[in-house]
Write an enzyme that holds these catalytic residues in place. Structure first.
Site, mmCIF file in Angstrom:
data_model
loop_
_atom_site.group_PDB
_atom_site.id
_atom_site.type_symbol
_atom_site.label_atom_id
_atom_site.label_comp_id
_atom_site.label_asym_id
_atom_site.label_seq_id
_atom_site.Cartn_x
_atom_site.Cartn_y
_atom_site.Cartn_z
ATOM 1 N N ASP A 166 2.955 50.708 -37.784
ATOM 2 C CA ASP A 166 3.776 51.776 -36.853
ATOM 3 C C ASP A 166 2.703 51.649 -35.697
ATOM 4 O O ASP A 166 1.703 52.455 -35.752
ATOM 5 C CB ASP A 166 4.173 52.888 -37.313
ATOM 6 C CG ASP A 166 4.715 53.701 -36.433
ATOM 7 O OD1 ASP A 166 4.939 53.311 -35.292
ATOM 8 O OD2 ASP A 166 5.281 54.881 -36.724
ATOM 9 N N GLU B 1 7.011 47.975 -36.216
ATOM 10 C CA GLU B 1 8.222 48.909 -35.693
ATOM 11 C C GLU B 1 8.548 48.277 -34.520
ATOM 12 O O GLU B 1 9.873 48.302 -34.340
ATOM 13 C CB GLU B 1 7.544 50.410 -35.692
ATOM 14 C CG GLU B 1 8.846 51.219 -35.303
ATOM 15 C CD GLU B 1 8.481 52.773 -34.794
ATOM 16 O OE1 GLU B 1 7.422 52.932 -34.698
ATOM 17 O OE2 GLU B 1 9.454 53.438 -34.788
ATOM 18 N N GLU B 2 8.072 47.555 -33.719
ATOM 19 C CA GLU B 2 8.442 47.259 -32.487
ATOM 20 C C GLU B 2 8.926 45.832 -32.490
ATOM 21 O O GLU B 2 9.288 45.273 -31.453
ATOM 22 C CB GLU B 2 7.368 47.241 -31.302
ATOM 23 C CG GLU B 2 6.802 48.631 -31.075
ATOM 24 C CD GLU B 2 7.891 49.802 -31.087
ATOM 25 O OE1 GLU B 2 8.863 49.618 -30.528
ATOM 26 O OE2 GLU B 2 7.362 50.965 -31.396
ATOM 27 N N ASP C 146 15.528 52.083 -31.318
ATOM 28 C CA ASP C 146 14.612 53.270 -30.900
ATOM 29 C C ASP C 146 14.240 53.316 -29.192
ATOM 30 O O ASP C 146 13.902 52.123 -28.849
ATOM 31 C CB ASP C 146 13.338 53.289 -31.659
ATOM 32 C CG ASP C 146 13.597 53.925 -33.107
ATOM 33 O OD1 ASP C 146 14.721 54.265 -33.242
ATOM 34 O OD2 ASP C 146 12.558 53.640 -34.058
ATOM 35 N N ASP D 205 4.048 52.829 -26.631
ATOM 36 C CA ASP D 205 4.551 51.995 -28.047
ATOM 37 C C ASP D 205 4.299 50.548 -27.731
ATOM 38 O O ASP D 205 3.862 49.777 -28.537
ATOM 39 C CB ASP D 205 5.976 52.236 -28.145
ATOM 40 C CG ASP D 205 6.436 53.448 -28.621
ATOM 41 O OD1 ASP D 205 5.751 54.076 -29.681
ATOM 42 O OD2 ASP D 205 7.374 53.943 -28.213
ATOM 43 N N GLU E 299 5.690 53.349 -42.605
ATOM 44 C CA GLU E 299 5.292 54.828 -42.424
ATOM 45 C C GLU E 299 5.418 55.485 -44.028
ATOM 46 O O GLU E 299 4.389 55.904 -44.174
ATOM 47 C CB GLU E 299 6.529 55.534 -41.831
ATOM 48 C CG GLU E 299 6.538 55.159 -40.136
ATOM 49 C CD GLU E 299 7.355 56.003 -39.382
ATOM 50 O OE1 GLU E 299 7.135 56.308 -38.150
ATOM 51 O OE2 GLU E 299 8.792 56.264 -39.645
ATOM 52 N N LEU F 229 2.527 53.075 -32.642
ATOM 53 C CA LEU F 229 2.334 54.225 -32.076
ATOM 54 C C LEU F 229 3.306 55.194 -32.568
ATOM 55 O O LEU F 229 4.634 55.187 -32.635
ATOM 56 C CB LEU F 229 2.632 54.328 -30.763
ATOM 57 C CG LEU F 229 2.012 55.154 -29.598
ATOM 58 C CD1 LEU F 229 2.744 56.443 -29.665
ATOM 59 C CD2 LEU F 229 0.189 55.307 -30.054
ATOM 60 N N ASP F 230 2.777 55.946 -33.367
ATOM 61 C CA ASP F 230 3.746 57.013 -34.339
ATOM 62 C C ASP F 230 3.538 58.431 -33.518
ATOM 63 O O ASP F 230 2.489 59.006 -33.218
ATOM 64 C CB ASP F 230 2.949 57.366 -35.597
ATOM 65 C CG ASP F 230 4.044 58.454 -36.582
ATOM 66 O OD1 ASP F 230 5.193 58.016 -36.802
ATOM 67 O OD2 ASP F 230 3.328 59.657 -36.422
HETATM 68 P P1 AHG Z 1 7.764 57.235 -34.090
HETATM 69 O O1 AHG Z 1 7.174 57.588 -32.790
HETATM 70 O O2 AHG Z 1 7.173 55.988 -34.667
HETATM 71 O O3 AHG Z 1 9.399 57.022 -34.131
HETATM 72 O O4 AHG Z 1 7.956 58.178 -35.307
HETATM 73 C C1 AHG Z 1 7.987 59.617 -34.796
HETATM 74 C C2 AHG Z 1 8.701 60.201 -35.978
HETATM 75 C C3 AHG Z 1 7.539 61.060 -36.978
HETATM 76 O O5 AHG Z 1 6.261 60.876 -36.405
HETATM 77 C C4 AHG Z 1 7.784 62.423 -36.986
HETATM 78 O O6 AHG Z 1 7.462 63.016 -38.201
HETATM 79 C C5 AHG Z 1 9.238 62.267 -36.732
HETATM 80 O O7 AHG Z 1 9.622 60.963 -35.946
HETATM 81 C C6 AHG Z 1 9.717 63.520 -35.804
HETATM 82 O O8 AHG Z 1 11.156 63.419 -35.543
HETATM 83 P P2 AHG Z 1 12.203 64.682 -35.120
HETATM 84 O O9 AHG Z 1 11.921 64.262 -33.464
HETATM 85 O O10 AHG Z 1 13.435 64.178 -35.699
HETATM 86 O O11 AHG Z 1 11.743 65.921 -35.287
HETATM 87 MN MN MN Z 2 6.465 56.555 -36.553
HETATM 88 MN MN MN Z 3 6.265 54.396 -33.529
#
Ligand code: AHG
Ligand code: MN
Ligand code: MN
Length: 345
Positions: free
Chosen positions: A109, A90-91, A62, A68, A272, A111-112
């Site tokens: 996680d 996650e990191e 990612d 993050d 998550e 930073l979501d």
């Molecule tokens: P993160 O930032 O921890 O990687 O999680 C992002 C997740 C979640 O928060 C969100 O519902 C989804 O990714 C969005 O995904 P899309 O960009 O595919 O819509």
């Molecule tokens: Mn997340």
């Molecule tokens: Mn995250």
């Protein structure tokens, strides 16, 4: 508001003298303190050097944004001082074993919703607290139903902390004057049925038939077999979608789809889906892959993904029902799902 309980006061009342609950209480207090610091960073944004710029990739591939990395460090610093057997983030590629004799393990996680950082949209932190198993290496290979506590923070117009200790769900709001979280909602209940759905609709052509049939039913509104008009929201931060669902119900879907790497959706089970499922169930809602209860799943690996469909119980049951209908029937579509149709639940 007068005489509002602080998070600390609320936790004192819950923990008593039980050592396991005491350990949970200390971990939640540390996570809350970390959340105050992360909240400061999100509010100050560019003034605190937070631009949402990519800094590279984590070991799972990612893109890692500046926040993050900062949030991960803040949380690890806060939890590292406590009697915790293992941490997972996650990191981080692998779990970090700290003190194997300690009673609890924490996955998070940090930073979501990191794609929302530089657009001034809500982001958050999610955490899950597990009991330490006899083999600490298996700390995060326990079913979600083993969780002792789970929570998430939304850094939005307000910074809110949602928490379950397995006895209902509380919501705390950060009081910026005192820099502490205060109880602003207890025994939160998700309405059993609601007419709002959240899904990234740009992926429609990649969805499985049951998901497409369910969303088509929502989109058909009062003219379709469901007979009700639906509203749609998609924020791109799981934490913000979950908070809205706790307040006014609805359904959130990040299903598996036909894109490479999305067979099991996008969201991660351990830090998550499991914590969200625990919270949503504790508030009377449902959390499912479409075929099974999320809390029953035992992870095979730390960063495994899982389809997540959660929210108002009747909406989730309707979606699960779609997964029991043969594809040929779904393909043939509408009449079978009418109010008087063959497969109506
Ligand atoms: P993160 O930032 O921890 O990687 O999680 C992002 C997740 C979640 O928060 C969100 O519902 C989804 O990714 C969005 O995904 P899309 O960009 O595919 O819509
Ligand atoms: Mn997340
Ligand atoms: Mn995250």
């Amino acid at each position: 508001m007068s005489q509002v309980l602080t998070l600390q006061e609320r936790m004192e009342g819950e923990a008593g003298s039980d050592p396991l609950r005491q350990a949970v209480k200390e971990a939640v207090a540390a996570l809350a303190q970390a959340a105050v610091d992360i909240s400061d960073l999100t509010c100050r944004g560019a003034l605190a050097g937070i631009t949402g710029q990519a800094q590279g990739r984590n070991t799972d591939g990612d893109v890692q944004k500046d926040l993050d990395v900062r949030a991960d460090q803040i949380i690890r610093d806060a939890l590292g001082k406590l009697p915790i057997a293992a941490l997972a983030s996650e990191e981080m590629a692998d779990l970090d074993i700290l003190n194997p004799g300690a009673p609890i393990c924490v996955a998070f996680d940090p930073l979501d919703g990191s794609s929302n950082i530089n657009t001034n949209m809500s982001v958050g932190t999610i955490f899950s607290i597990m009991p330490t198993p006899s083999d600490v290496n298996a700390a995060f290979k326990q079913a979600g139903s083993a969780q002792l506590a789970a929570g998430f923070v939304v850094y939005g117009p307000q910074t809110s902390l949602v928490l379950t200790l397995g006895r209902g769900v509380d919501i705390f709001t950060l009081d910026r004057v005192d820099r502490v979280f205060k109880l602003t909602g207890s025994t939160v209940q998700i309405p059993a049925e609601a007419t709002e759905f959240a899904i990234n609709a740009s992926n429609r052509r990649h969805w499985d038939l049951p998901v497409r049939a369910y969303i088509d039913e929502c989109l058909a509104g009062a003219d379709g077999p469901g007979g009700k008009n639906f509203n749609m929201r998609w924020i791109g931060s799981l934490v913000a979608e979950a908070f809205r669902i706790l307040i006014r119900g609805g359904i959130f879907l990040y299903p598996g789809d036909a894109r490479d790497g999305y067979e099991e959706g996008r969201l991660r089970l351990v830090y998550e889906a499991h914590p969200m499922a625990f919270i949503v169930e504790q508030a009377g809602g449902g959390a499912s892959t479409g075929r099974k209860r999320v809390l029953d799943i035992v992870p095979d690996s730390l960063h495994q993904r899982v389809p997540l469909i959660m929210g108002s119980i009747k909406n989730v049951q309707r979606l699960e029902h779609m997964h029991t209908v043969p594809d040929v029937a779904l393909e043939a579509n509408a009449p079978l799902f009418g109010n008087r149709g063959l497969f109506r639940v």
